[in-house]
Write a protein that holds these residues in place. Structure first.
Motif, mmCIF file in Angstrom:
data_model
loop_
_atom_site.group_PDB
_atom_site.id
_atom_site.type_symbol
_atom_site.label_atom_id
_atom_site.label_comp_id
_atom_site.label_asym_id
_atom_site.label_seq_id
_atom_site.Cartn_x
_atom_site.Cartn_y
_atom_site.Cartn_z
ATOM 1 N N ASN A 1 39.224 35.737 48.811
ATOM 2 C CA ASN A 1 39.680 34.350 48.797
ATOM 3 C C ASN A 1 38.770 33.454 49.636
ATOM 4 O OD1 ASN A 1 41.451 35.856 50.903
ATOM 5 N ND2 ASN A 1 41.563 33.710 51.497
ATOM 6 N N LYS A 2 38.604 32.257 49.099
ATOM 7 C CA LYS A 2 37.853 31.250 49.851
ATOM 8 C C LYS A 2 38.639 30.949 51.114
ATOM 9 C CE LYS A 2 39.898 27.263 47.488
ATOM 10 N NZ LYS A 2 40.525 27.854 46.284
ATOM 11 N N ASN A 3 37.936 30.587 52.176
ATOM 12 C CA ASN A 3 38.608 30.372 53.448
ATOM 13 C C ASN A 3 37.816 29.384 54.286
ATOM 14 O OD1 ASN A 3 40.895 32.495 54.615
ATOM 15 N ND2 ASN A 3 39.994 31.171 56.165
ATOM 16 N N ILE B 1 40.962 41.113 49.173
ATOM 17 C CA ILE B 1 41.809 40.088 49.789
ATOM 18 C C ILE B 1 42.439 40.704 51.044
ATOM 19 C CG2 ILE B 1 43.876 38.651 49.490
ATOM 20 C CD1 ILE B 1 43.057 38.371 46.522
ATOM 21 N N GLU C 1 34.060 32.440 45.523
ATOM 22 C CA GLU C 1 35.289 33.087 45.038
ATOM 23 C C GLU C 1 35.237 33.225 43.514
ATOM 24 O OE1 GLU C 1 39.387 31.802 46.514
ATOM 25 O OE2 GLU C 1 39.541 31.281 44.402
ATOM 26 N N ASN D 1 35.007 36.635 41.432
ATOM 27 C CA ASN D 1 36.112 36.908 40.524
ATOM 28 C C ASN D 1 35.596 37.314 39.141
ATOM 29 O OD1 ASN D 1 39.011 36.918 40.305
ATOM 30 N ND2 ASN D 1 38.753 35.235 38.830
#
Ligand SMILES: *Cc1c(COP(=O)(O)O)cnc(C)c1O
Length: 420
Positions: A348-350, A38, A337, A341
């Motif tokens: 993190n998705k973005n 992250i 993500e 995980n």
């Protein structure tokens, strides 16, 4: 091991509140397992955590050194003065304020210092990398001000400075904001400063993500170009969770007034002490070497993912972060993500520039190397992580294999070593 160390240090807390204690231990273990990519997170320096857990938290110190509204500030005054002096030294600044509780508060204090409700601000759009506090409709900044956004170029995904200039001339904003949460490239402060000058606007640079690299001289500094510079202290800087403002000396009075009493009450003196500690450590050669490795690792991460057929937004990185476009392998950011995980790789998705997806789904993931580099990852480990990401995303049947490799790598670089 982690558990034993912390139990020893915090015996009393365990007795007073076993429920919260247990959850703290669980979180420490969670942070020790898996690989954290992250981009906005890091492992704070051990001395920073120590400074935060002190009775400095008991002290009210509204006001500024030697001009407090409370007695008994003789020691916290010195602490705040040291924090300011070190921050000025770190960024070669004339003036700084170390009281903002967070990056968002730092931005708010600057806005309130120069803007009135309804004034126009020109900022980078959220999907091109801008932050919520840069005029998002769900944030105070988007509610109070009239927001005009600039974007990156559709062809190379780099900031379109001509567009900034066109919009600046057309809309005459009172403030231009640069700096971003998911823009991996260099931002040219000089060009933006010149545009701001041309239309007599203020220029604020939000270096929340880049501040560690800037402190190490590895990313162009906005000091001397921007009127105001804001930052968080907990991202690439490895300090406590908090914010700071840097500006030209001329703005000292107005910024100080708007931080306190304008938008905040008493400063968090335990956090300011921890900021001072972080700035001291950031001035050392070891920190510069660390940031160099952060950059090297980010470049390797980007290249290896690219070699695996994953499109990298803007085709690379000049910073600690890498933005991947997962449409290239038929996944959404949310799906990626979740998959990562499950194998113990935290990202993190973005949203990506001109993203067809809503932010809750997104087409991209944002990766960053500050945390893995703090942990000791160098080129080989970073390359391995990138390859594991590609396998996890492209070959779902190999999930167990990736999981075991992630575990191996995590165990070879234990996080708790940072805190021994
Ligand atoms: C993280 C970030 C902030 C906000 O920081 P908080 O401490 O979470 O309020 C502001 N601006 C940018 C560009 C950021 O990346």
């Amino acid at each position: 091991m982690v558990k034993q160390i912390y139990e020893q240090i915090n015996k009393d807390l365990k007795e007073v509140d076993p429920e919260i204690y247990d959850l703290i231990i669980k979180e420490i273990i969670r942070q020790s397992e898996g690989i954290n990519l992250i981009a906005s997170e890091n492992y704070a320096f051990k001395a920073v955590l120590q400074a935060m857990g002190t009775p400095l938290s008991n002290k009210y110190a509204e006001g500024y050194p030697k001009r407090r509204y409370y007695s008994g500030c003789e020691y916290v005054d010195i602490i705040e003065e040291i924090a300011i002096k070190r921050l000025n030294e770190l960024f070669k600044a004339e003036y700084s304020n170390v009281q903002p509780h967070s990056g968002a508060q730092a931005n708010m204090a600057v806005y309130f210092s120069v803007l009135k409700p309804g004034d126009t601000i020109l900022t980078m759009s959220l999907n091109c990398g801008g932050h919520l506090t840069h005029g998002s409709p769900v944030n105070f900044s988007g509610i109070i001000y009239n927001v005009v956004h600039y974007e990156v170029s559709r062809t190379n995904e780099l900031i379109d400075y001509d567009l900034i200039r066109d919009l600046a001339i057309r809309y005459k904003p009172k403030l231009i904001v640069a700096g971003a949460s998911s823009y991996p490239r260099i931002i040219d402060s000089k060009i933006i400063a010149d545009i701001a000058k041309e239309i007599e606007a203020f220029f604020m640079f939000d270096m929340a993500h880049y501040s560690g690299l800037i402190a190490a001289g590895l990313y162009p500094s906005p000091v001397n170009y921007a009127d105001f510079i804001t930052s968080t202290t907990h991202k690439t800087l490895r300090g406590p969770r908090g914010g700071v403002i840097i500006a030209k000396k001329d703005y000292e009075k107005i910024i100080n007034k708007w931080v306190f009493p304008g938008i905040q009450g008493g400063p968090l003196m335990h956090v300011i002490a921890a900021k001072a500690v972080a700035f001291k450590l950031a001035l050392e050669q070891e920190f510069k070497d660390y940031q160099k490795q952060v950059l090297i690792n980010a470049k390797i991460l980007a290249q290896t993912l690219k070699d695996n057929g994953i499109r990298i937004v803007s085709d690379g990185t000049d910073s600690h972060m890498v933005l991947c476009d997962l449409r290239s392998i038929g996944l959404t950011g949310k799906e990626a993500e979740n998959i990562l995980n499950e194998v113990g790789i935290f990202v993190n998705k973005n949203v990506i520039p001109f993203d067809p997806q809503v932010p809750a789904i997104a087409s991209g993931i944002r990766l960053g190397t500050p945390a893995i580099t703090t942990r000791g990852f160098k080129e080989d480990e970073t390359k391995e992580v990138a390859n594991l990401i590609a396998i996890a995303l492209k070959e779902p049947h190999k999930k167990e294999y990736v999981k075991s490799k992630v575990k191996e790598l995590s165990e070879a670089f234990p996080v708790y070593k940072i805190y021994l």
